[in-house]
Design a protein around this motif. Structure first.
Motif, PDB file in Angstrom:
ATOM      1  N   VAL A   1      -1.577  11.476   0.499  1.00 36.47           N
ATOM      2  CA  VAL A   1      -1.482  11.182  -0.920  1.00 36.47           C
ATOM      3  C   VAL A   1      -0.355  12.019  -1.508  1.00 36.47           C
ATOM      4  CG1 VAL A   1      -3.913  10.571  -1.167  1.00 36.47           C
ATOM      5  CG2 VAL A   1      -3.204  12.941  -1.533  1.00 36.47           C
ATOM      6  N   SER A   2       0.261  11.499  -2.538  1.00 36.29           N
ATOM      7  CA  SER A   2       1.323  12.234  -3.215  1.00 36.29           C
ATOM      8  C   SER A   2       1.340  11.827  -4.677  1.00 36.29           C
ATOM      9  CB  SER A   2       2.683  11.948  -2.565  1.00 36.29           C
ATOM     10  OG  SER A   2       2.941  10.560  -2.532  1.00 36.29           O
TER      11      SER A   2
ATOM     12  N   TRP B   1      -1.374   8.954  -8.612  1.00 40.55           N
ATOM     13  CA  TRP B   1      -1.130   9.298  -7.213  1.00 40.55           C
ATOM     14  C   TRP B   1      -0.901   8.004  -6.438  1.00 40.55           C
ATOM     15  CZ3 TRP B   1      -1.603  14.513  -5.549  1.00 40.55           C
ATOM     16  CH2 TRP B   1      -2.121  15.380  -6.505  1.00 40.55           C
ATOM     17  N   VAL B   2      -0.367   8.151  -5.241  1.00 41.12           N
ATOM     18  CA  VAL B   2      -0.242   7.008  -4.353  1.00 41.12           C
ATOM     19  C   VAL B   2      -0.743   7.413  -2.970  1.00 41.12           C
ATOM     20  CG1 VAL B   2       2.147   7.517  -3.676  1.00 41.12           C
ATOM     21  CG2 VAL B   2       1.268   5.183  -3.506  1.00 41.12           C
ATOM     22  N   LEU B   3      -1.505   6.529  -2.345  1.00 38.66           N
ATOM     23  CA  LEU B   3      -1.997   6.726  -0.986  1.00 38.66           C
ATOM     24  C   LEU B   3      -1.136   5.890  -0.044  1.00 38.66           C
ATOM     25  CD1 LEU B   3      -4.239   7.571   1.133  1.00 38.66           C
ATOM     26  CD2 LEU B   3      -5.420   5.470   0.467  1.00 38.66           C
ATOM     27  N   ASP B   4      -0.498   6.542   0.912  1.00 38.60           N
ATOM     28  CA  ASP B   4       0.308   5.859   1.921  1.00 38.60           C
ATOM     29  C   ASP B   4      -0.401   5.949   3.263  1.00 38.60           C
ATOM     30  OD1 ASP B   4       2.693   5.124   0.390  1.00 38.60           O
ATOM     31  OD2 ASP B   4       2.996   7.290   0.209  1.00 38.60           O
ATOM     32  N   VAL B   5      -0.539   4.813   3.949  1.00 32.79           N
ATOM     33  CA  VAL B   5      -1.264   4.758   5.217  1.00 32.79           C
ATOM     34  C   VAL B   5      -0.417   4.052   6.262  1.00 32.79           C
ATOM     35  CG1 VAL B   5      -3.377   4.035   6.400  1.00 32.79           C
ATOM     36  CG2 VAL B   5      -3.461   4.623   3.971  1.00 32.79           C
ATOM     37  N   ALA B   6      -0.329   4.639   7.445  1.00 35.07           N
ATOM     38  CA  ALA B   6       0.278   3.994   8.608  1.00 35.07           C
ATOM     39  C   ALA B   6      -0.781   3.908   9.693  1.00 35.07           C
ATOM     40  CB  ALA B   6       1.481   4.790   9.108  1.00 35.07           C
ATOM     41  N   ALA B   7      -0.862   2.751  10.348  1.00 31.55           N
ATOM     42  CA  ALA B   7      -1.906   2.514  11.358  1.00 31.55           C
ATOM     43  C   ALA B   7      -1.262   2.113  12.681  1.00 31.55           C
ATOM     44  CB  ALA B   7      -2.873   1.442  10.887  1.00 31.55           C
ATOM     45  N   PRO B   8      -0.862   3.075  13.503  1.00 26.25           N
ATOM     46  CA  PRO B   8      -0.224   2.743  14.785  1.00 26.25           C
ATOM     47  C   PRO B   8      -1.074   1.834  15.657  1.00 26.25           C
ATOM     48  CG  PRO B   8      -0.006   5.081  14.302  1.00 26.25           C
ATOM     49  CD  PRO B   8      -0.942   4.520  13.289  1.00 26.25           C
ATOM     50  N   ARG B   9      -2.418   2.014  15.625  1.00 25.23           N
ATOM     51  CA  ARG B   9      -3.321   1.212  16.451  1.00 25.23           C
ATOM     52  C   ARG B   9      -4.063   0.166  15.635  1.00 25.23           C
ATOM     53  NH1 ARG B   9      -6.109   6.509  19.207  1.00 25.23           N
ATOM     54  NH2 ARG B   9      -4.169   7.553  19.829  1.00 25.23           N
TER      55      ARG B   9
ATOM     56  N   ALA C   1      -7.276  -3.051   6.264  1.00 25.88           N
ATOM     57  CA  ALA C   1      -7.264  -4.179   7.198  1.00 25.88           C
ATOM     58  C   ALA C   1      -5.829  -4.345   7.669  1.00 25.88           C
ATOM     59  CB  ALA C   1      -7.779  -5.446   6.529  1.00 25.88           C
ATOM     60  N   LEU C   2      -5.414  -3.448   8.555  1.00 25.36           N
ATOM     61  CA  LEU C   2      -4.019  -3.395   8.987  1.00 25.36           C
ATOM     62  C   LEU C   2      -3.896  -3.762  10.455  1.00 25.36           C
ATOM     63  CD1 LEU C   2      -2.944  -0.035   7.301  1.00 25.36           C
ATOM     64  CD2 LEU C   2      -2.426  -2.353   6.515  1.00 25.36           C
ATOM     65  N   PRO C   3      -2.866  -4.509  10.824  1.00 23.24           N
ATOM     66  CA  PRO C   3      -2.599  -4.766  12.247  1.00 23.24           C
ATOM     67  C   PRO C   3      -1.977  -3.528  12.888  1.00 23.24           C
ATOM     68  CG  PRO C   3      -0.849  -5.679  10.919  1.00 23.24           C
ATOM     69  CD  PRO C   3      -1.874  -5.140   9.950  1.00 23.24           C
ATOM     70  N   ALA C   4      -1.861  -3.527  14.191  1.00 22.11           N
ATOM     71  CA  ALA C   4      -1.204  -2.417  14.880  1.00 22.11           C
ATOM     72  C   ALA C   4       0.209  -2.254  14.339  1.00 22.11           C
ATOM     73  CB  ALA C   4      -1.173  -2.669  16.379  1.00 22.11           C
ATOM     74  N   GLY C   5       0.533  -1.021  13.948  1.00 23.94           N
ATOM     75  CA  GLY C   5       1.839  -0.751  13.370  1.00 23.94           C
ATOM     76  C   GLY C   5       1.926  -1.052  11.893  1.00 23.94           C
ATOM     77  N   GLY C   6       0.814  -1.461  11.273  1.00 21.90           N
ATOM     78  CA  GLY C   6       0.825  -1.833   9.860  1.00 21.90           C
ATOM     79  C   GLY C   6       0.888  -0.635   8.933  1.00 21.90           C
ATOM     80  N   ARG C   7       1.369  -0.873   7.722  1.00 21.93           N
ATOM     81  CA  ARG C   7       1.470   0.152   6.683  1.00 21.93           C
ATOM     82  C   ARG C   7       1.024  -0.434   5.350  1.00 21.93           C
ATOM     83  NH1 ARG C   7       4.749   4.621   7.639  1.00 21.93           N
ATOM     84  NH2 ARG C   7       5.670   4.683   9.720  1.00 21.93           N
ATOM     85  N   THR C   8       0.560   0.447   4.470  1.00 22.96           N
ATOM     86  CA  THR C   8       0.214   0.017   3.119  1.00 22.96           C
ATOM     87  C   THR C   8       0.320   1.203   2.185  1.00 22.96           C
ATOM     88  OG1 THR C   8      -1.413  -1.182   1.791  1.00 22.96           O
ATOM     89  CG2 THR C   8      -2.271   0.500   3.270  1.00 22.96           C
ATOM     90  N   SER C   9       0.525   0.920   0.895  1.00 29.04           N
ATOM     91  CA  SER C   9       0.527   1.927  -0.164  1.00 29.04           C
ATOM     92  C   SER C   9      -0.408   1.455  -1.262  1.00 29.04           C
ATOM     93  CB  SER C   9       1.935   2.140  -0.726  1.00 29.04           C
ATOM     94  OG  SER C   9       2.792   2.694   0.252  1.00 29.04           O
ATOM     95  N   VAL C  10      -1.227   2.367  -1.780  1.00 24.07           N
ATOM     96  CA  VAL C  10      -2.216   2.030  -2.794  1.00 24.07           C
ATOM     97  C   VAL C  10      -2.074   2.992  -3.955  1.00 24.07           C
ATOM     98  CG1 VAL C  10      -4.680   1.745  -3.285  1.00 24.07           C
ATOM     99  CG2 VAL C  10      -3.793   1.178  -1.011  1.00 24.07           C
ATOM    100  N   ALA C  11      -1.922   2.468  -5.151  1.00 27.54           N
ATOM    101  CA  ALA C  11      -1.824   3.305  -6.341  1.00 27.54           C
ATOM    102  C   ALA C  11      -3.203   3.830  -6.719  1.00 27.54           C
ATOM    103  CB  ALA C  11      -1.229   2.510  -7.498  1.00 27.54           C
ATOM    104  N   ILE C  12      -3.250   5.104  -7.109  1.00 29.21           N
ATOM    105  CA  ILE C  12      -4.500   5.739  -7.531  1.00 29.21           C
ATOM    106  C   ILE C  12      -4.289   6.226  -8.958  1.00 29.21           C
ATOM    107  CG2 ILE C  12      -6.206   7.526  -7.025  1.00 29.21           C
ATOM    108  CD1 ILE C  12      -4.931   7.681  -4.197  1.00 29.21           C
ATOM    109  N   PRO C  13      -4.938   5.638  -9.948  1.00 27.78           N
ATOM    110  CA  PRO C  13      -4.750   6.042 -11.349  1.00 27.78           C
ATOM    111  C   PRO C  13      -5.141   7.505 -11.555  1.00 27.78           C
ATOM    112  CG  PRO C  13      -5.933   3.955 -11.201  1.00 27.78           C
ATOM    113  CD  PRO C  13      -5.875   4.509  -9.820  1.00 27.78           C
TER     114      PRO C  13
END
Length: 602
Positions: free
Chosen positions: A555-556, A562-570, A590-602
């Protein structure tokens, strides 16, 4: 000189060929399978490839020196300590961590755990002042051993006394259960763990040792200065490596959270001290607990009975794991029951969507004493013979793993990635042997013995040093204790309910040597938990758990939020990120292998 006639030489050559043929035939005759003592699978021989052992690289602090500033920072002041135990335990608990030897880097984090010692011998005077300043600026510092540096007053405790004679710790605030209120922290022999008992001071006491000294406390000085007198890294390593059996208050069929409660305390400090903490849930999205349904098929009638258990699970839309012994040798234990009929039944399990895992060839109680082997063991030449409960001849760890996996895959069409040894006999070489032979998951020890109700990653030789890719799923409930399993439904249910309070994992072990009461137990247990628990196979949950373990998230701050950044190698399906200070929000991934996502946190 007259030329020698070629005829005698031809006769000699022919004689050599005949003798060689007789010798080869004699060897074949002597080594041929004996139908009376061994099951013969015509045309089957293998596995052919040689298993080669490759030592995993030693775990280095630099591997874990990554991530953003809102993780829990572990400042390692002695790289030869048990810091890897902290890594294994905190990752299992879902706490994000950064591990470093750089005090300035650690102090960029709001919550800093200093391990194993704070002393002027390992930290410079500026680093010691910086730690004190961090607390006065509102940060949290947790120490294990205050052995110098002039910080006793800051932490609010008197002098500490080191020793290994303390065996119990009692939390001053009662836990949800008696087992959580008083825990074990040391045993005898190899299970002895050092601790530091502190004299009273101005800190608020969170726990005391059995000798009355302070085991855990915190002093608030804008931020918090906390001590935990248990060498938690060392304790975690001993327990997860299966080297702390004398600590367990019971072997199996009970609740034993001694290791877990210590990590919970640290997790709570992280959540309290970090402005935007985040955690990875230890149960799939929407579930309170995970129940692994496993069956040990190691007796003649068990193979056919396994189909009844599979049918019961299918009726409920569930799948289970069947650890099958490929017994083709007659010996002290049993007849060679892995025959054509058994192979058909195991194939039927596969066709019905059940997982088939290995339960060895010999099911030897002496498996833990077997040599590693050569990696060339093959059926039909590999013939382990169990002479009695304590003795097995001509067996090896690699032979048990290689040949059982080969036969289950070759004859029954299984895909074998999970393993359980007979009698939970657990060789020190097992983690690296499993890796070398293509397994991914192990269920080889009880949860009570390892003092935790969560899975964890195994290490080479069950020792400090190197992580293997194998995850262990320890056994919680088994069927051999008295009274009979069907009379223990409420007791088992109570254990699972306690585990569920912290989203733990309960592995059920049933021998399908009979149907009746055992089958009824499993049916009634699954009916009780079907709406609250994830239930299924070791492989399915293992795939989920290893993907969870591989997540990289941070998170940053961004703007007013704030924003939550997630990387899912598997990949990550059904994994939840929990944000305790964002209203307890849960972000389901719900990420595929190698998927990434960012989520805003108020």
């Amino acid at each position: 000189m007259p030329r020698t006639s070629p005829k005698p030489r031809l006769v000699i050559a022919l004689a050599v060929v005949v003798l060689a043929g007789l010798a080869a035939g004699g060897w074949w005759w002597a080594s041929r399978p004996d139908p009376a003592a061994m099951n013969v699978y015509p045309g089957v021989s293998g596995p052919r490839p040689v298993t080669r052992m490759v030592a995993p690289p030693r775990a280095e602090i630099a591997q874990f020196d990554r991530g953003g500033d809102h993780r829990l920072a572990i400042l390692v002041t002695d790289p030869n300590s048990g810091w890897l135990g902290l890594v294994r335990g905190l990752r299992a608990q879902g706490v994000p961590i950064t591990v470093t030897q750089d005090a300035a880097k650690a102090l960029r984090h709001r919550v800093v755990l200093v391990y194993p010692i704070i002393s002027g011998r390992v930290l410079s005077a500026p680093d010691l002042r910086a730690l004190a300043g961090h607390v006065r600026d509102g940060g949290t510092v947790l120490a294990f051993n205050l052995a110098g540096g002039g910080l006793d007053e800051l932490f609010g405790v008197g002098p500490g006394r080191e020793g290994s004679e303390r065996t119990r710790l009692t939390w001053t605030t009662a836990g949800a259960t008696p087992e959580e209120t008083q825990i074990v922290i040391s045993g005898h022999g190899e299970a002895k763990v050092e601790s530091v008992g502190y004299a009273p001071g101005t800190a608020q006491v969170a726990a005391r040792f059995d000798d009355g000294s302070i085991a855990a406390s915190c002093r608030t000085v804008v931020g918090q200065a906390c001590v935990l007198g248990v060498d938690l890294g060392n304790l975690a390593q001993r327990a997860m490596n299966g080297r702390a059996e004398s600590m367990a208050r019971s072997y199996v069929n009970a609740y034993e959270p001694s290791l877990d409660t210590l990590f919970w305390w640290i997790k709570d400090l992280y959540v309290a001290g970090e402005p935007m903490p985040w955690l990875v849930s230890s149960a799939p999205a929407g579930k309170t607990v995970s129940i692994l349904l496993t069956h040990d098929v190691d007796y003649g009638p068990s193979v056919g009975n396994a189909l009844a258990y599979a049918a019961m699970l299918r009726q409920r839309g569930l799948k289970g794991t069947f650890f099958v012994q490929t017994k083709y040798m007659k010996d002290f234990n049993d007849r060679p029951f892995f025959d054509a009929a058994a192979i058909r039944d195991v194939h039927a399990l596969v066709e019905q969507g059940m997982e088939v895992g290995s339960h060895t060839v010999a099911h030897a109680g002496a498996f833990e004493a077997m040599s590693l082997g050569t990696g060339r063991e093959r059926y039909p030449g590999y013939r382990p013979f169990v002479q009695d409960v304590a003795t097995v001849r001509k067996g090896s760890v690699l032979g048990e793993l290689r040949v059982s996996k080969f036969l289950l895959e070759r004859l029954a069409g299984a895909r074998v990635v999970s393993f359980r040894p007979g009698r939970l006999s657990y060789p020190f070489t097992l983690p690296q042997a499993l890796t070398a032979t293509g397994y991914r998951y192990s269920s080889s020890i009880t949860a009570n013995t390892v003092l935790t109700h969560l899975p964890f990653q195994l290490t080479q030789d069950r020792a400090d040093g190197a992580l293997t890719p194998i995850f262990e799923f320890p056994v919680t409930i088994e069927d051999e204790a008295k009274p009979p399993l069907d009379q223990r439904l409420d007791a088992a249910d109570a254990v699972i309910a306690r585990i569920a309070r912290r989203q733990g994992v309960a592995t059920i072990l049933i021998h399908p040597n009979v149907t009746g009461g055992k089958l009824d137990f499993e049916a009634r247990l699954t009916d009780r938990w079907r709406d609250r628990a994830w239930m299924g196979t070791v492989e399915a949950f293992g795939d989920w758990w290893s993907a969870r373990d591989g997540l990289e998230a941070d998170v940053s701050p961004r703007g007013d939020g704030w924003v939550l950044d997630v990387a899912a190698p598997r990949g990550a399906a059904g994994v939840e990120i929990v944000l305790p200070k964002a209203g307890g929000r849960k972000v389901a991934l719900a990420l595929p292998a190698g998927g990434r996502t960012s989520v805003a946190i108020p």
